[in-house]
Design an enzyme around this catalytic site. Structure first.
Site, short mmCIF file in Angstrom:
data_model
loop_
_atom_site.label_atom_id
_atom_site.label_comp_id
_atom_site.label_asym_id
_atom_site.label_seq_id
_atom_site.Cartn_x
_atom_site.Cartn_y
_atom_site.Cartn_z
N LEU A 92 0.88 -1.17 0.00
CA LEU A 92 0.00 0.00 0.00
C LEU A 92 0.91 1.22 0.00
O LEU A 92 1.92 1.24 0.71
CB LEU A 92 -0.89 0.03 1.25
CG LEU A 92 -2.23 -0.70 1.21
CD1 LEU A 92 -2.86 -0.67 2.60
CD2 LEU A 92 -3.17 -0.09 0.19
N ASP A 93 0.56 2.22 -0.79
CA ASP A 93 1.39 3.42 -0.84
C ASP A 93 1.51 4.06 0.54
O ASP A 93 0.61 3.94 1.37
CB ASP A 93 0.79 4.44 -1.81
CG ASP A 93 0.81 3.95 -3.25
OD1 ASP A 93 1.69 3.13 -3.56
OD2 ASP A 93 -0.06 4.37 -4.03
N LYS A 94 2.59 4.77 0.75
CA LYS A 94 2.82 5.45 2.03
C LYS A 94 1.68 6.39 2.41
O LYS A 94 1.27 6.42 3.58
CB LYS A 94 4.15 6.20 1.97
CG LYS A 94 4.57 6.83 3.29
CD LYS A 94 5.94 7.48 3.17
CE LYS A 94 6.38 8.11 4.49
NZ LYS A 94 7.73 8.72 4.38
N SER A 113 -1.40 6.02 1.75
CA SER A 113 -2.65 5.25 1.87
C SER A 113 -2.68 4.48 3.17
O SER A 113 -1.66 4.24 3.80
CB SER A 113 -2.78 4.28 0.69
OG SER A 113 -2.70 4.96 -0.55
#
Length: 300
Positions: free
Chosen positions: A107-109, A111
């Site tokens: 998961l993106d930072k 998010s």
């Protein structure tokens, strides 16, 4: 282990050290040895062989997987999905698990939401393979009111990263919020899709992976997956590649034989069967649909 041995990357991943993909990288970087010698990709481990990574011996995993770890984690915003301990805010230090684990996917930072971590490298590829079509559900907040045209375009597919995203399920939650269920895992996929359509994601939260959701987990909390959840996951990944690959082929068959430029042109053009149907001014849509179509009646 069979008489003919086991592939080195599989041996390493099953030991819980890392995924097969990461194992291949370790082998390519000459960080792996078998009996003190540097092997090549595809080398097989035979009974009695001693495998080491960075000089540390890697033991074979139990055949019944009784020693493997499977957890669900509610990743907060700001945590980075990497096992590199020198990275500030890495997911391993955030969880502080006693055993070696690594994330399945990422998961993106910026998010938040659900992510699995495990010591079972063998299950990683089965869950991540796009052709297995395993659901991942997200709740997304954007900077402009969600229009009917936006919902239709997102669900039909958007050109990003040299391809067209697979058709997916999208529905309105509120004026600025929508829910989307993906089976792909392209890099920053939802953010790129929204950006292409002129929207910016202000908040992104993954709420479900397959049969597991965030219920009961606050940001930063984790729990072991239950036996029932694991059983259902194992059943879902068992032999699912052939079935989902067929479905994926059918879903994409209408675009796979044409140049990418033609695909983009079609994606950017109004649906010929419903020309003029979709609003482009981003004002709240009033239309409703029935049957199997998505409803645009917004929740108050």
């Amino acid at each position: 282990m069979t008489e003919n041995g086991k592939r080195l990357n599989k041996f390493i991943s099953e030991s819980g050290h890392c995924s097969r993909r990461e194992a291949d990288k370790l082998i390519e970087k000459k960080r792996v040895t078998i009996n003190g010698k540097t092997p090549e990709l595809g080398t097989k481990v035979l009974p009695g062989d001693v495998v080491a990574v960075d000089g540390k011996t890697i033991g074979a995993s139990a055949d019944n997987k009784s020693d493997r770890i499977y957890i669900a984690y509610h990743k907060p915003i700001g945590i980075t999905c990497t096992t590199e301990r020198h990275v500030k805010g890495n997911i391993i230090d955030a969880i502080k698990h006693k055993q070696r684990i690594f994330p399945i996917g990422r998961l993106d930072k910026p998010s938040e939401g659900l992510i699995f971590l495990t010591s079972d490298g063998d299950i990683v590829n089965k869950i991540l393979r796009a052709e297995n079509a395993h659901d991942k559900e997200y709740v997304v907040t954007v900077d402009k009111p969600v229009s009917e045209r936006f919902i239709e375009r997102m669900s039909r597919g958007v050109p990003i990263l040299g391809t067209i995203t697979n058709p997916c399920r999208v529905e309105v939650v509120s004026r600025f919020v929508f829910k989307i269920i993906l089976t792909q895992g392209l890099n920053r996929q939802i953010r790129r899709m929204c950006e292409y359509l002129g929207y910016e994601v202000t908040k992104l939260k993954r709420t479900r992976i397959m049969n597991v959701d965030l219920k009961g987990l606050k940001p930063g909390q984790w729990r072991d997956l239950s036996e029932a959840e694991l059983s259902e996951i194992n059943e879902a990944v068992k032999g699912s590649r052939k079935t989902s690959a067929k479905a994926d082929t059918q879903a994409q068959s209408h675009i796979s034989k044409r140049p990418y430029a033609d695909i983009v042109n079609q994606a950017d053009s109004p649906n010929p069967k419903s020309s003029g149907k979709y609003r482009i001014d981003n004002k709240p849509a009033k239309a409703k649909s029935s049957g199997n179509k998505l409803s645009l009646k917004r929740k108050k």
